[in-house]
Design an enzyme around this catalytic site. Structure first.
Site, mmCIF file in Angstrom:
data_model
loop_
_atom_site.group_PDB
_atom_site.id
_atom_site.type_symbol
_atom_site.label_atom_id
_atom_site.label_comp_id
_atom_site.label_asym_id
_atom_site.label_seq_id
_atom_site.Cartn_x
_atom_site.Cartn_y
_atom_site.Cartn_z
ATOM 1 N N SER A 276 0.820 -1.209 0.000
ATOM 2 C CA SER A 276 0.000 0.000 0.000
ATOM 3 C C SER A 276 0.861 1.270 0.000
ATOM 4 C CB SER A 276 -0.942 -0.073 1.207
ATOM 5 O OG SER A 276 -2.084 0.662 0.953
ATOM 6 N N LYS A 280 4.217 2.082 -2.403
ATOM 7 C CA LYS A 280 4.638 3.282 -3.144
ATOM 8 C C LYS A 280 6.092 3.560 -2.741
ATOM 9 C CE LYS A 280 0.045 5.261 -1.871
ATOM 10 N NZ LYS A 280 -0.919 4.575 -2.642
ATOM 11 N N TRP A 367 -9.956 0.402 -5.337
ATOM 12 C CA TRP A 367 -9.456 1.732 -4.949
ATOM 13 C C TRP A 367 -8.029 1.928 -5.483
ATOM 14 C CZ3 TRP A 367 -10.903 6.290 -3.732
ATOM 15 C CH2 TRP A 367 -10.191 7.142 -2.888
ATOM 16 N N HIS A 431 -7.619 -5.727 -0.077
ATOM 17 C CA HIS A 431 -6.383 -4.980 0.141
ATOM 18 C C HIS A 431 -5.663 -5.550 1.366
ATOM 19 C CE1 HIS A 431 -4.083 -1.234 -0.180
ATOM 20 N NE2 HIS A 431 -4.202 -1.072 1.120
HETATM 21 C C1 GCU Z 1 -5.401 4.818 1.808
HETATM 22 C C2 GCU Z 1 -4.800 5.579 0.629
HETATM 23 C C3 GCU Z 1 -3.985 4.681 -0.283
HETATM 24 C C4 GCU Z 1 -2.966 3.897 0.528
HETATM 25 C C5 GCU Z 1 -3.644 3.178 1.651
HETATM 26 C C6 GCU Z 1 -2.679 2.493 2.620
HETATM 27 O O1 GCU Z 1 -6.383 3.937 1.342
HETATM 28 O O2 GCU Z 1 -5.875 6.205 -0.040
HETATM 29 O O3 GCU Z 1 -3.316 5.441 -1.261
HETATM 30 O O4 GCU Z 1 -2.265 3.015 -0.316
HETATM 31 O O5 GCU Z 1 -4.382 4.107 2.450
HETATM 32 O O6 GCU Z 1 -1.512 2.779 2.658
HETATM 33 O O7 GCU Z 1 -3.156 1.670 3.390
#
Ligand code: GCU
Length: 450
Positions: A276, A280, A367, A431
């Site tokens: 998540s 990144k 998402w 997720h």
């Molecule tokens: C939120 C956010 C995402 C991210 C995620 C996480 O949902 O919008 O961009 O990847 O948190 O890190 O759990």
């Protein structure tokens, strides 16, 4: 209940509401309709900024540096320069113990593997300035006396003690993202162990190194007053400011400096991974530091592996608004004009070439735009091909090899890993990081870490 506790519960309740409720609403209101994606053209990773073509593999390192610089200027911000001083590592061992893991904790008949747990306090600091910042790393090593171990390095979200229930792992003592207390609660030990199949990883001969990400930079917008940011104040107050994702990625590089200074780990065989927001981060770490031999992102979505121009699921505008500290000021200028960004995220994957990169998606994680994650892997692949390597290397709707020039590839089937130097899978479910995801990471990485 004491007034202070009551107050902190109320404040936390409010913060939790502010963070979660608009998220859910936004996630529900977001566009999930492919037919509403605006027409877009992706920038070409194989065209130099001056418009000339990257003609051969000899040009790649120059173009790769350009791409990394574009991401610094427009997405993740600048990073502290590397120097022998900043790379000098100071650390001490905090604890050392032995442990045994079941390869499959749900199967008490499964093999028991011996491992070593080590905790290190590592100083990240600027030599001579008196400023320093400490982090605690948990290192899990296969066997009892291993040296030069290849490792998987990745942050955890809620403290090192959440990756396994062993009391040999110290409780996290820094700001804990969803607790009102400063020191984590005993009850949270092992609470995320399903994401960390240590027995499986260790049974394959790999180590695991993890640090609580908030130990490097707490994950909230405080205008960069805490975490490692005060070490380099000159990197703030500018359009390409050093961000939280930038700080977490920088922290991962410092951990490689640390590996290079201890006998336990082979610093040239490190796979960096993240889930998540931390996916990144692992991609950005992989792009900026070519010592990472393999780079893995899991469900990284917008700002990670997903193509920003698709504007489906989470968008650049939304992520910049809710998480302003993740991206640099310049990135906010693309909130309503994402097509003007000189990069898109297939170039973040391409910037890792020729090293292998793996992208994992989940079907229930719309998402994060699984299709956008897959397409980024697909559009990064021509770079690998130019380098004489296979990228995703898939045959789509045809029997031929190397059809990476096909413009509209179909999504791979669920639960089937594809690819060569660029690997990809999409699985069922939400997720999360599952054992299935790890099985893929291990099998993809084995070619490059052995
Ligand atoms: C939120 C956010 C995402 C991210 C995620 C996480 O949902 O919008 O961009 O990847 O948190 O890190 O759990």
């Amino acid at each position: 209940m004491k007034l202070r506790t009551l107050l902190s519960f109320t404040v936390f309740g409010l913060v939790a509401y502010m963070l979660t409720d608009p998220l859910t609403t936004d996630a529900q209101d977001a566009n999930y309709d492919e037919s509403k994606i605006p027409a877009y053209t992706l920038p070409d990773p194989l065209t130099f900024n001056d418009g000339s073509t990257v003609a051969s593999s000899d040009d790649w390192e120059t173009r790769r540096s350009e791409i990394v610089q574009l991401f610094k200027d427009h997405v993740f911000g600048a990073m502290p320069a590397r120097s022998p001083e900043t790379q000098r590592v100071v650390f001490k061992i905090f604890s050392e113990s032995s442990i045994a893991f079941r390869v499959d904790p749900d199967d008490l008949e499964s093999e028991l593997v011996e491992a070593k747990l080590k905790e290190f306090d590592i100083v990240l600091g600027v030599d001579g300035s008196g400023k320093e910042h400490r982090i605690r790393m948990l290192l899990v090593l296969p066997g009892n006396d291993t040296t030069n171990t290849p490792v998987f390095l990745g942050y955890n979200f809620q403290g090192n003690h959440t990756v396994h229930s062993s009391k040999k792992i110290s409780l996290s003592k820094v700001w804990n993202r969803d607790r009102e207390c400063a020191t984590a609660l005993e009850s949270t030990r092992g609470s995320k162990s399903s994401r960390w199949p240590l027995g499986l990883i260790v049974s394959k001969g790999y180590g695991v190194a993890t640090v609580y990400y908030g130990d490097v930079d707490p994950d909230f917008d405080d205008e960069f007053q805490n975490g490692v940011h005060p070490l380099y104040p000159e990197l703030q107050g500018r359009e390409d400011n050093w961000t939280s994702i930038g700080a977490w990625a920088w922290g991962l590089s410092r951990m490689v400096d640390f590996f290079e200074s201890i006998p336990d780990v082979d610093g040239s065989r490190v796979a960096v991974f993240g889930h998540s927001r931390l996916g990144k981060t692992s991609l950005w770490a992989g792009a900026t530091d070519n010592r990472f031999r393999v780079v893995i992102s899991n469900n990284s979505g917008c700002g990670g592996a997903a193509l920003a121009r698709r504007q489906i699921g989470e968008t650049v505008k939304r992520i910049n608004t809710v998480f302003p500290h993740w991206f640099c000021l310049q990135h906010k200028s693309y909130n309503d004009s994402v097509h003007e960004m000189p990069v898109d995220h297939h170039m973040l994957l391409a910037a890792i070439a020729p090293r292998p990169v793996y992208v994992a998606s989940a079907q229930g994680d719309q998402w994060a735009d699984p299709k956008g994650e897959f397409l980024a892997a697909f559009h990064a692949s021509p770079v690998y091909r130019m380098l004489g390597l296979k990228g995703l290397g898939i045959a789509i709707d045809t029997d031929s090899e190397n059809v990476e020039s096909v413009q509209a590839p179909k999504m791979p089937v669920l639960g089937k890993r594809i690819g060569d130097r660029v690997g990809y899978h999409i699985r069922e479910g939400k997720h999360d990081i599952t054992r299935y995801d790890w099985e893929q990471f291990l099998s993809f990485s084995s070619r490059f870490l052995r």
